[in-house]
Design a protein around this motif. Structure first.
Motif, PDB file in Angstrom:
ATOM      1  N   ASP A  40       0.826  -1.208   0.000  1.00 20.51           N
ATOM      2  CA  ASP A  40       0.000   0.000   0.000  1.00 20.51           C
ATOM      3  C   ASP A  40       0.861   1.260   0.000  1.00 20.51           C
ATOM      4  N   ALA A  41       1.994   1.195   0.682  1.00 24.85           N
ATOM      5  CA  ALA A  41       2.894   2.356   0.716  1.00 24.85           C
ATOM      6  C   ALA A  41       3.419   2.675  -0.677  1.00 24.85           C
ATOM      7  N   GLU A  42       3.694   1.643  -1.459  1.00 28.52           N
ATOM      8  CA  GLU A  42       4.158   1.866  -2.826  1.00 28.52           C
ATOM      9  C   GLU A  42       3.043   2.425  -3.707  1.00 28.52           C
ATOM     10  N   VAL A  43       1.823   1.921  -3.501  1.00 29.08           N
ATOM     11  CA  VAL A  43       0.670   2.428  -4.264  1.00 29.08           C
ATOM     12  C   VAL A  43       0.516   3.927  -4.044  1.00 29.08           C
ATOM     13  N   ILE A  44       0.555   4.354  -2.791  1.00 27.36           N
ATOM     14  CA  ILE A  44       0.359   5.768  -2.463  1.00 27.36           C
ATOM     15  C   ILE A  44       1.545   6.609  -2.913  1.00 27.36           C
ATOM     16  N   THR A  45       2.742   6.063  -2.816  1.00 27.24           N
ATOM     17  CA  THR A  45       3.933   6.807  -3.234  1.00 27.24           C
ATOM     18  C   THR A  45       3.844   7.195  -4.709  1.00 27.24           C
ATOM     19  N   ILE A  46       3.426   6.269  -5.554  1.00 23.30           N
ATOM     20  CA  ILE A  46       3.277   6.590  -6.976  1.00 23.30           C
ATOM     21  C   ILE A  46       2.235   7.685  -7.155  1.00 23.30           C
ATOM     22  N   ALA A  47       1.107   7.574  -6.451  1.00 29.62           N
ATOM     23  CA  ALA A  47       0.046   8.571  -6.579  1.00 29.62           C
ATOM     24  C   ALA A  47       0.518   9.962  -6.163  1.00 29.62           C
ATOM     25  N   LEU A  48       1.392  10.025  -5.151  1.00 27.43           N
ATOM     26  CA  LEU A  48       1.891  11.311  -4.678  1.00 27.43           C
ATOM     27  C   LEU A  48       2.805  11.997  -5.679  1.00 27.43           C
ATOM     28  N   LEU A  58      -4.185  10.982 -12.502  1.00 30.14           N
ATOM     29  CA  LEU A  58      -3.395   9.913 -11.905  1.00 30.14           C
ATOM     30  C   LEU A  58      -2.853   8.977 -12.985  1.00 30.14           C
ATOM     31  N   LYS A  59      -3.583   8.834 -14.077  1.00 25.74           N
ATOM     32  CA  LYS A  59      -3.113   7.968 -15.156  1.00 25.74           C
ATOM     33  C   LYS A  59      -1.802   8.483 -15.733  1.00 25.74           C
ATOM     34  N   ARG A  60      -1.742   9.789 -15.966  1.00 25.69           N
ATOM     35  CA  ARG A  60      -0.506  10.372 -16.502  1.00 25.69           C
ATOM     36  C   ARG A  60       0.618  10.259 -15.471  1.00 25.69           C
ATOM     37  N   THR A  61       0.281  10.408 -14.203  1.00 24.29           N
ATOM     38  CA  THR A  61       1.278  10.254 -13.144  1.00 24.29           C
ATOM     39  C   THR A  61       1.863   8.845 -13.155  1.00 24.29           C
ATOM     40  N   TYR A  62       0.987   7.856 -13.239  1.00 22.97           N
ATOM     41  CA  TYR A  62       1.429   6.451 -13.289  1.00 22.97           C
ATOM     42  C   TYR A  62       2.357   6.226 -14.480  1.00 22.97           C
ATOM     43  N   GLN A  63       1.991   6.764 -15.629  1.00 22.50           N
ATOM     44  CA  GLN A  63       2.802   6.587 -16.828  1.00 22.50           C
ATOM     45  C   GLN A  63       4.183   7.215 -16.677  1.00 22.50           C
ATOM     46  N   LEU A  64       4.241   8.403 -16.102  1.00 22.40           N
ATOM     47  CA  LEU A  64       5.520   9.103 -15.949  1.00 22.40           C
ATOM     48  C   LEU A  64       6.439   8.387 -14.964  1.00 22.40           C
ATOM     49  N   VAL A  65       5.866   7.872 -13.882  1.00 19.92           N
ATOM     50  CA  VAL A  65       6.682   7.105 -12.933  1.00 19.92           C
ATOM     51  C   VAL A  65       7.204   5.838 -13.596  1.00 19.92           C
ATOM     52  N   SER A  66       6.355   5.149 -14.349  1.00 19.34           N
ATOM     53  CA  SER A  66       6.757   3.920 -15.029  1.00 19.34           C
ATOM     54  C   SER A  66       7.875   4.177 -16.038  1.00 19.34           C
ATOM     55  N   GLN A  67       7.787   5.301 -16.728  1.00 19.31           N
ATOM     56  CA  GLN A  67       8.776   5.625 -17.750  1.00 19.31           C
ATOM     57  C   GLN A  67      10.103   6.096 -17.170  1.00 19.31           C
ATOM     58  N   ASN A  68      10.033   6.874 -16.089  1.00 15.74           N
ATOM     59  CA  ASN A  68      11.233   7.530 -15.564  1.00 15.74           C
ATOM     60  C   ASN A  68      11.876   6.827 -14.374  1.00 15.74           C
ATOM     61  N   ALA A  69      11.149   5.922 -13.730  1.00 15.24           N
ATOM     62  CA  ALA A  69      11.728   5.192 -12.594  1.00 15.24           C
ATOM     63  C   ALA A  69      11.241   3.753 -12.593  1.00 15.24           C
ATOM     64  N   GLN A  76       5.437  -3.581  -9.696  1.00 12.62           N
ATOM     65  CA  GLN A  76       4.369  -2.650 -10.048  1.00 12.62           C
ATOM     66  C   GLN A  76       3.304  -3.303 -10.925  1.00 12.62           C
ATOM     67  N   PRO A  77       2.023  -3.200 -10.528  1.00 14.83           N
ATOM     68  CA  PRO A  77       0.944  -3.790 -11.330  1.00 14.83           C
ATOM     69  C   PRO A  77       0.581  -2.896 -12.512  1.00 14.83           C
ATOM     70  N   GLY A  78      -0.345  -3.339 -13.330  1.00 10.41           N
ATOM     71  CA  GLY A  78      -0.842  -2.527 -14.418  1.00 10.41           C
ATOM     72  C   GLY A  78      -1.646  -1.354 -13.897  1.00 10.41           C
ATOM     73  N   TYR A  79      -1.902  -0.390 -14.774  1.00  5.74           N
ATOM     74  CA  TYR A  79      -2.570   0.836 -14.341  1.00  5.74           C
ATOM     75  C   TYR A  79      -3.943   0.575 -13.734  1.00  5.74           C
ATOM     76  N   LYS A  80      -4.763  -0.235 -14.386  1.00  3.66           N
ATOM     77  CA  LYS A  80      -6.126  -0.447 -13.898  1.00  3.66           C
ATOM     78  C   LYS A  80      -6.144  -1.064 -12.504  1.00  3.66           C
ATOM     79  N   GLN A  81      -5.257  -2.030 -12.275  1.00  2.92           N
ATOM     80  CA  GLN A  81      -5.189  -2.642 -10.948  1.00  2.92           C
ATOM     81  C   GLN A  81      -4.673  -1.633  -9.933  1.00  2.92           C
ATOM     82  N   TRP A  82      -3.693  -0.833 -10.339  1.00  2.00           N
ATOM     83  CA  TRP A  82      -3.120   0.158  -9.427  1.00  2.00           C
ATOM     84  C   TRP A  82      -4.147   1.204  -9.017  1.00  2.00           C
TER      85      TRP A  82
END
Length: 282
Positions: A40-48, A58-69, A76-82
């Motif tokens: 859960d801590a990782e889920v929230i960290t990405i959202a932050l 949040l979708k764009r946030t998820y994409q940027l984290v996935s691309q840059n880190a 990390q799960p897929g976007y819909k699950q996250w």
């Protein structure tokens, strides 16, 4: 890239430490064996990271984290699950908002608070005649200083000295401000509360004093000296309000009340963490 990694670590340490110190918060899971590899801590960290990237969704946030880190979250799960998991953590995010606020407020002994509201319109005025978005969840017409809007209002209780948001509520646009201030005041533990005319009324004054041990201050128009003193206090927190409201966008992308409220709480959490010195100012 180093700045992103640093921000990820700052956010994760704060969130994970809080969860480690409050293991009972994991009881929301229905199964005792439900211990996902992606925490859960990782889920929230990405959202932050929405605050870091200053993105609208949040979708764009998820994409940027996935691309840059990509190496930061190997499970990390897929976007819909996250995003489904993010929306299940609304209550925990609210607790983190409070924890960050108390961390900042602990440096001040003053119990002086300001209550204010901000409209969350769900559409442009031109669509008022046919809008239905979130109407079943309470969205309704309200009036702010800028005119009529359709949607909700967020009511926030601000600690005057530190500027952090101690608590907040998302209510229909047509609800009376005085209904909100009573609930907000119960989280203060007593003190002095500043508010505009929308939170006035003798009945409200008496209720706050008797039930929440809170003294609401709003001088009359004839009390020029009192109005000037209150105005000076409010001016000192204008930067806090401005910084907070800049995190909100004019367009709402959420299609559910929970999704909207979760998104707003994440923005408030990012704001409080910055004010508390948990994360570096953007």
């Amino acid at each position: 890239m180093d700045n992103l990694q640093h921000r990820l670590v700052e956010c994760y340490v704060f969130v994970d430490d809080y969860f480690q110190n409050h293991p009972e918060l994991a009881d929301w899971r229905r199964s005792n064996n439900d211990d996902p590899a992606f925490t859960d801590a990782e889920v929230i960290t990405i959202a932050l990271m929405q605050g870091y990237f200053r993105t609208d969704t949040l979708k764009r946030t998820y994409q940027l984290v996935s691309q840059n880190a990509p190496e930061a979250f190997p499970e990390q799960p897929g976007y819909k699950q996250w995003v489904r998991r993010v929306n299940k953590l609304t209550d925990l995010i609210g607790r983190l908002v409070r924890a960050a606020a108390l961390k900042a407020a602990a440096t001040s002994l003053k119990r002086l608070y300001v209550v204010d509201s901000f409209p969350i319109p769900l559409c442009e005025p031109v669509r008022h005649g046919r809008v239905r978005l979130l109407s079943e969840d309470g969205a309704y017409f309200g009036r702010s200083a800028k005119g009529w809007f359709f949607g909700f209002q967020i009511h926030a209780l601000i600690h005057q000295s530190t500027g952090v948001v101690l608590t907040a509520m998302l209510l229909p646009g047509n609800w009376d401000d005085r209904r909100a201030v009573q609930a907000l005041a119960l989280s203060t533990g007593g003190g002095v509360l500043l508010g505009d005319q929308g939170y006035s009324g003798e009945e409200t004054f008496d209720w706050l004093y008797e039930k929440a041990q809170t003294l609401r201050v709003m001088p009359s128009d004839e009390d020029k000296e009192g109005l000037s003193a209150v105005s000076q206090v409010r001016q000192r927190i204008e930067s806090s309000f401005s910084s907070l409201w800049r995190r909100f966008t004019d367009r709402v992308y959420s299609r559910s009340w929970r999704g909207l409220w979760t998104s707003l709480l994440l923005k408030i959490l990012d704001f409080n963490m910055e004010r508390a010195g948990i994360i570096a100012a953007a």
